[in-house]
Scaffold this active site. Sequence first.
Site, PDB file in Angstrom:
ATOM      1  N   HIS A 123       0.866  -1.183   0.000  1.00 34.11           N
ATOM      2  CA  HIS A 123       0.000   0.000   0.000  1.00 34.11           C
ATOM      3  C   HIS A 123       0.905   1.236   0.000  1.00 34.11           C
ATOM      4  CE1 HIS A 123      -2.790   2.967   1.778  1.00 34.11           C
ATOM      5  NE2 HIS A 123      -3.767   2.169   1.404  1.00 34.11           N
ATOM      6  N   ASP A 145       2.817  -4.810   7.862  1.00 28.65           N
ATOM      7  CA  ASP A 145       1.662  -3.927   7.678  1.00 28.65           C
ATOM      8  C   ASP A 145       0.420  -4.801   7.844  1.00 28.65           C
ATOM      9  OD1 ASP A 145      -0.445  -2.433   6.869  1.00 28.65           O
ATOM     10  OD2 ASP A 145       0.345  -1.919   4.893  1.00 28.65           O
ATOM     11  N   GLN A 182      -4.816  -4.957   6.751  1.00 27.75           N
ATOM     12  CA  GLN A 182      -5.866  -5.861   6.276  1.00 27.75           C
ATOM     13  C   GLN A 182      -5.950  -7.119   7.147  1.00 27.75           C
ATOM     14  OE1 GLN A 182      -8.125  -5.248   3.881  1.00 27.75           O
ATOM     15  NE2 GLN A 182      -7.213  -3.255   3.462  1.00 27.75           N
ATOM     16  N   LYS A 210     -10.579  -0.810  10.101  1.00 32.75           N
ATOM     17  CA  LYS A 210     -10.645  -1.960   9.193  1.00 32.75           C
ATOM     18  C   LYS A 210     -11.172  -3.190   9.929  1.00 32.75           C
ATOM     19  CE  LYS A 210      -7.675  -0.105   5.948  1.00 32.75           C
ATOM     20  NZ  LYS A 210      -8.084   0.289   4.609  1.00 32.75           N
ATOM     21  N   CYS A 243      -4.514   2.294  -3.937  1.00 36.76           N
ATOM     22  CA  CYS A 243      -3.285   2.741  -3.276  1.00 36.76           C
ATOM     23  C   CYS A 243      -2.163   1.744  -3.482  1.00 36.76           C
ATOM     24  CB  CYS A 243      -3.505   2.979  -1.779  1.00 36.76           C
ATOM     25  SG  CYS A 243      -4.626   4.316  -1.451  1.00 36.76           S
TER      26      CYS A 243
END
Length: 417
Positions: free
Chosen positions: A122, A198, A201, A224, A362
């Site tokens: 991202h 990261d 998600q 999220k 993104c």
Amino acid sequence: QLPFSPAVFRAQFPLFAQQENRDLVYLDNAATTHKPQAVIQAVGDFYVHSNSNTHRSSHRLARRSTEMVERVREQAAIFLNAASAREVVFCRGATEALNLLAYSLCSGLDAGDEIVLSTIEHHANLVPWQMAAARHQLRLRYVPHTAGVPRFDRLHEVVGPRTRIVSLTGGSNALGLRPDFAQIRNQLAGYDLRWIVDGAQLAAHEAIDVDSIGCDFLVCSAHKFYGPTGIGLLYGREQWLESLPPWQGGGEMIAEVGLYESEYAGLPHRFEAGTSSLADIAALGAALEFLRSQDRVAMAAHEQALLARLHEGIGALPGMRLLSQPQHNLGVLACAPEAGQAADLMHWLDGRDIAVRVGHHCAQPLLHAAGTGATVRASVAAYNTFDDVEAFLLAVADYLQLDQSLASAWPGSAAWA
Ligand code: PMP
């Protein structure tokens, strides 16, 4: 823990009960999820019952809000399986957490040191490193890829003695691809570097265990995973957080301030300058409690079944190109019409109250390397139903002017309805 039922789960989300949303098919969950009543309520409750800035040894309301923040930090440590709440920093979201890491970690590096990223990241996990690389003359290296899709099994080819940071997705928002953490960990063994995941998600779709992942840092955003916007978590292994310089200066992050220099507070407050988004921290606590009371394995199985049907359904439609794969996938179907613009399909779907995302998600470097333009992304959450999936598939078939029987219901879906 309640046995998971998609209908019972969905009933906790007031947005779906609104008259205007009765026919809404919401498949834009990778962008943000809706909020259960408990989370919405927590925002109001904070302002009605506890509103005050946080000061440890001050008046009654201030003590209450301070206790609330530290309680949610403890909940977050359990949520992440961190060793202690000292390893949990509140920030505005994954983006801010990655900027913090890029700023603080890179300030100690030497020109020529290397940062390893991947083409599927991202923008939040690319741009802060580009900025830091320009500031400190660092070298960015990329995991080898095939048409933009990283070959994480070949990560070792770009890791070497100058590698100081490896910052990789825990699940791609553009393709859903979820790397094998053990495979990454094994290739990083023996190097003096920091591995960042990261988890923006990842956190929505499975229980996070930083201990078993074995990473040094992990970032995520509450919005999220059914929590509020404006708040996120940075996990950092205590020994590494302890060695990092703070990135923003101000109130709350200091022990002692002089005219020319200051002494910083201990962990984790050293990284939390200024007044935090307190009502959102309270609501994050509600989201963490909400998730704790769910059977997350059953939630994930439901999402995987929805995703399998989405892939099967789109795969059966001539004129559609599939870009994602259902295996090792965190809730994302990415596809594009072979003719015409993805944006036209998105508008067609919107006209039928089916919310998906179109664009580069993104992840421009990925789409450029893949030679694809914009894609349509349908992303699922545990409150989605097979009716949502069938409505999407039928609408796409209709857009392509195909016989709708091509997208007709899958026999397996009745069992899940
Ligand atoms: N990383 C990934 C994989 C994401 O999906 C997102 C949000 N789309 C981010 C980072 C940034 O999260 P936020 O905008 O909440 O800071």
